[in-house]
Design a protein around this motif. Structure first.
Motif, PDB file in Angstrom:
ATOM      1  N   UNK A 108      -1.588  43.660-108.628  1.00  0.00           N
ATOM      2  CA  UNK A 108      -2.615  44.419-108.592  1.00  0.00           C
ATOM      3  C   UNK A 108      -4.017  43.976-108.875  1.00  0.00           C
ATOM      4  N   UNK A 109      -5.528  44.141-108.194  1.00  0.00           N
ATOM      5  CA  UNK A 109      -6.244  43.674-108.891  1.00  0.00           C
ATOM      6  C   UNK A 109      -7.455  44.508-108.655  1.00  0.00           C
ATOM      7  N   UNK A 110      -8.105  44.683-109.829  1.00  0.00           N
ATOM      8  CA  UNK A 110      -8.805  45.569-110.349  1.00  0.00           C
ATOM      9  C   UNK A 110     -10.103  45.649-108.924  1.00  0.00           C
ATOM     10  N   UNK A 111     -11.056  46.662-108.702  1.00  0.00           N
ATOM     11  CA  UNK A 111     -12.559  46.678-108.474  1.00  0.00           C
ATOM     12  C   UNK A 111     -13.039  47.846-108.890  1.00  0.00           C
ATOM     13  N   UNK A 112     -14.291  47.713-108.722  1.00  0.00           N
ATOM     14  CA  UNK A 112     -15.398  48.688-109.224  1.00  0.00           C
ATOM     15  C   UNK A 112     -16.121  49.828-108.379  1.00  0.00           C
ATOM     16  N   UNK A 113     -15.349  51.282-108.371  1.00  0.00           N
ATOM     17  CA  UNK A 113     -15.129  52.325-107.386  1.00  0.00           C
ATOM     18  C   UNK A 113     -17.289  52.647-106.985  1.00  0.00           C
ATOM     19  N   UNK A 114     -17.865  52.160-107.907  1.00  0.00           N
ATOM     20  CA  UNK A 114     -18.861  52.456-106.994  1.00  0.00           C
ATOM     21  C   UNK A 114     -19.610  50.588-106.153  1.00  0.00           C
ATOM     22  N   UNK A 115     -18.888  49.950-106.245  1.00  0.00           N
ATOM     23  CA  UNK A 115     -18.720  48.971-104.974  1.00  0.00           C
ATOM     24  C   UNK A 115     -19.447  48.984-104.227  1.00  0.00           C
ATOM     25  N   UNK A 116     -20.794  48.909-103.934  1.00  0.00           N
ATOM     26  CA  UNK A 116     -21.611  49.053-102.099  1.00  0.00           C
ATOM     27  C   UNK A 116     -20.929  49.127-101.076  1.00  0.00           C
ATOM     28  N   UNK A 117     -19.696  48.096-100.614  1.00  0.00           N
ATOM     29  CA  UNK A 117     -18.211  47.384-100.129  1.00  0.00           C
ATOM     30  C   UNK A 117     -18.047  48.716 -99.389  1.00  0.00           C
ATOM     31  N   UNK A 118     -17.603  49.778-100.016  1.00  0.00           N
ATOM     32  CA  UNK A 118     -17.194  51.473 -99.649  1.00  0.00           C
ATOM     33  C   UNK A 118     -18.044  51.860 -98.647  1.00  0.00           C
ATOM     34  N   UNK A 119     -19.092  51.306 -98.929  1.00  0.00           N
ATOM     35  CA  UNK A 119     -19.889  52.719 -98.155  1.00  0.00           C
ATOM     36  C   UNK A 119     -20.853  51.364 -96.779  1.00  0.00           C
ATOM     37  N   UNK A 120     -19.875  50.025 -96.848  1.00  0.00           N
ATOM     38  CA  UNK A 120     -20.333  49.354 -95.843  1.00  0.00           C
ATOM     39  C   UNK A 120     -19.048  48.735 -95.667  1.00  0.00           C
ATOM     40  N   UNK A 121     -18.147  48.883 -94.586  1.00  0.00           N
ATOM     41  CA  UNK A 121     -16.801  48.383 -94.586  1.00  0.00           C
ATOM     42  C   UNK A 121     -17.378  47.077 -93.268  1.00  0.00           C
ATOM     43  N   UNK A 122     -16.546  45.626 -93.866  1.00  0.00           N
ATOM     44  CA  UNK A 122     -16.602  44.371 -93.513  1.00  0.00           C
ATOM     45  C   UNK A 122     -15.746  44.154 -92.698  1.00  0.00           C
ATOM     46  N   UNK A 123     -14.978  44.136 -93.773  1.00  0.00           N
ATOM     47  CA  UNK A 123     -13.076  43.787 -92.976  1.00  0.00           C
ATOM     48  C   UNK A 123     -12.665  43.972 -92.122  1.00  0.00           C
ATOM     49  N   UNK A 124     -12.052  43.015 -91.625  1.00  0.00           N
ATOM     50  CA  UNK A 124     -11.101  42.925 -89.908  1.00  0.00           C
ATOM     51  C   UNK A 124      -9.722  43.385 -90.387  1.00  0.00           C
ATOM     52  N   UNK A 195      -9.176  56.839-118.739  1.00  0.00           N
ATOM     53  CA  UNK A 195      -7.735  56.890-120.183  1.00  0.00           C
ATOM     54  C   UNK A 195      -7.035  55.379-119.690  1.00  0.00           C
ATOM     55  N   UNK A 196      -7.936  54.322-119.147  1.00  0.00           N
ATOM     56  CA  UNK A 196      -7.701  52.721-118.656  1.00  0.00           C
ATOM     57  C   UNK A 196      -6.099  53.040-118.045  1.00  0.00           C
ATOM     58  N   UNK A 197      -5.974  53.508-117.484  1.00  0.00           N
ATOM     59  CA  UNK A 197      -5.017  53.796-116.128  1.00  0.00           C
ATOM     60  C   UNK A 197      -4.775  53.406-115.142  1.00  0.00           C
ATOM     61  N   UNK A 198      -4.251  52.850-114.425  1.00  0.00           N
ATOM     62  CA  UNK A 198      -4.718  52.818-112.827  1.00  0.00           C
ATOM     63  C   UNK A 198      -4.625  53.385-111.588  1.00  0.00           C
ATOM     64  N   UNK A 199      -5.346  53.039-111.319  1.00  0.00           N
ATOM     65  CA  UNK A 199      -4.993  53.915-109.643  1.00  0.00           C
ATOM     66  C   UNK A 199      -5.329  53.250-108.438  1.00  0.00           C
ATOM     67  N   UNK A 200      -4.957  53.224-107.253  1.00  0.00           N
ATOM     68  CA  UNK A 200      -4.651  52.744-105.953  1.00  0.00           C
ATOM     69  C   UNK A 200      -6.236  53.660-105.544  1.00  0.00           C
ATOM     70  N   UNK A 201      -6.672  52.332-104.202  1.00  0.00           N
ATOM     71  CA  UNK A 201      -8.000  52.670-103.563  1.00  0.00           C
ATOM     72  C   UNK A 201      -8.271  52.576-102.171  1.00  0.00           C
ATOM     73  N   UNK A 202      -8.873  53.350-100.907  1.00  0.00           N
ATOM     74  CA  UNK A 202      -8.777  53.183 -99.447  1.00  0.00           C
ATOM     75  C   UNK A 202      -9.475  51.704-100.021  1.00  0.00           C
ATOM     76  N   UNK A 203      -9.105  50.863 -99.558  1.00  0.00           N
ATOM     77  CA  UNK A 203      -9.696  49.024 -99.220  1.00  0.00           C
ATOM     78  C   UNK A 203      -8.972  48.111 -98.919  1.00  0.00           C
ATOM     79  N   UNK A 204      -9.255  47.318 -98.915  1.00  0.00           N
ATOM     80  CA  UNK A 204      -8.095  45.786 -98.744  1.00  0.00           C
ATOM     81  C   UNK A 204      -9.351  44.462 -98.959  1.00  0.00           C
ATOM     82  N   UNK A 205      -8.631  44.634-100.221  1.00  0.00           N
ATOM     83  CA  UNK A 205      -9.842  42.730-100.174  1.00  0.00           C
ATOM     84  C   UNK A 205      -9.627  41.678-100.041  1.00  0.00           C
ATOM     85  N   UNK A 206     -10.881  40.665 -99.936  1.00  0.00           N
ATOM     86  CA  UNK A 206     -10.952  39.541 -99.833  1.00  0.00           C
ATOM     87  C   UNK A 206     -10.162  39.008 -99.812  1.00  0.00           C
TER      88      UNK A 206
END
Length: 305
Positions: A108-124, A195-206
């Motif tokens: 698991x790799x934590x990302x920032x839910x406010x990352x601007x990448x969520x509004x600008x897709x770039x990953x093939x 609350x400290x728990x983690x949940x997956x998000x719709x993305x692919x990390x580089x």
């Protein structure tokens, strides 16, 4: 030395090849032979890998179901991490004669839910299409698409990796002399809730960004970014193209490489070099030569020797 070797998705499944298990295993077998040389030379090894073609394939398969039955990208990422990790683990064990422990860790790799990448897709992700076919599929499925060389592909959000909570497990395995396969496809993208728990998000990390973060946080001596080209080139695609043997992080960032191909590798290499490490970019088949500085492009903050 402790080495993080990041194997590109296109090195595991070459452009134009069918997305079959047989094709992927054949490529993984070749990759394992190159990676085994690093272990035999006495180095500790962590292997990461891409998953763009594979996660895109699973997403296409999921489209056969009703919209509310399709699996999200974090789950598909976990599936590909297990699938590709299994192939690498098995073929690396075969290449090493089954006298060395190898293990795959779903990471698991934590990302920032406010990352601007969520509004600008770039990953093939997924296979390549002609422009017309890509536009037709994008209109029907609501995809974002972008040009990838002479072809077109689907692109998805690729937020910056922030933290790898499974790093303590990687350290436990390394302490036992295990070659670790982890952070596949950049890892499984998750966010930490209030609350400290983690949940997956719709993305692919580089994969390269995650590999650089992993290498820095684990204290690796070297980061190898393994792909299907022999080095970083100045004037790439022209008659005056020239392979560059050494770059400083400042020189690397000034190259302004394409965001969807060599760009992430350069940025990842520079980020690791900023932390005092040595990164190399080059062909998978030259992995040990890259480590020894005899091939590819080396990126380091230290003065060129």
């Amino acid at each position: 030395m402790l080495v993080v070797a990041a194997v590109g998705g296109n090195a595991l499944l070459q452009r134009g090849q069918p997305l079959t298990a047989e094709a992927q295993r054949a490529n993984v077998k070749i990759a394992a032979l190159a990676l085994a040389e690093i272990v035999r030379a006495g180095h500790q090894l962590i292997v990461t890998h891409g998953n763009g073609p594979q996660v895109g394939l699973l997403a296409l398969q999921g489209a056969a179901y009703k919209p509310d039955e399709a699996y999200p990208l974090d789950v598909l990422g976990a599936e590909t991490e297990g699938m590709i990790g299994y192939l690498i683990e098995q073929e690396l064990e075969n290449a090493l004669g089954h006298d060395h422990a190898v293990a795959t860790l779903l990471t698991q790799v934590i990302v920032d839910p406010k990352d601007a990448a969520f509004g600008a897709p770039t990953k093939f992700v997924g296979p390549v299409y002609t422009q017309q076919e890509a536009e037709t599929r994008a209109q029907a499925a609501g995809w974002a698409i972008a040009q990838d060389g002479q072809y077109w592909r689907r692109v998805v959000a690729s937020p910056k990796p922030v933290e790898i909570p499974d790093l303590r497990v990687v350290r436990l395995l390394l302490d036992q002399g295990v070659t670790v396969i982890c952070a596949g496809g950049g890892g499984i993208p998750v966010v930490r809730r209030a609350d400290g728990s983690m949940i997956g998000v719709e993305a692919v990390i580089d994969k390269d960004a995650a590999s650089a973060l992993l290498a820095a946080d684990i204290g690796a001596d070297a980061l190898l970014l393994l792909t299907d080209v022999e080095a970083v080139f100045s004037g790439f695609g022209t008659d005056t193209a020239k392979a560059m043997q050494w770059l400083s992080p400042e020189e690397g960032r000034a190259l302004q490489m394409p965001a969807g191909s060599m760009g992430p590798k350069i940025e990842a290499a520079c980020a690791f070099a900023d932390q005092g490490g040595v990164a190399s970019i080059g062909r998978l088949a030259d992995a040990l030569k890259l480590l020894n500085g005899a091939a590819g492009t080396r990126i380091s903050a230290a003065p060129k020797s």
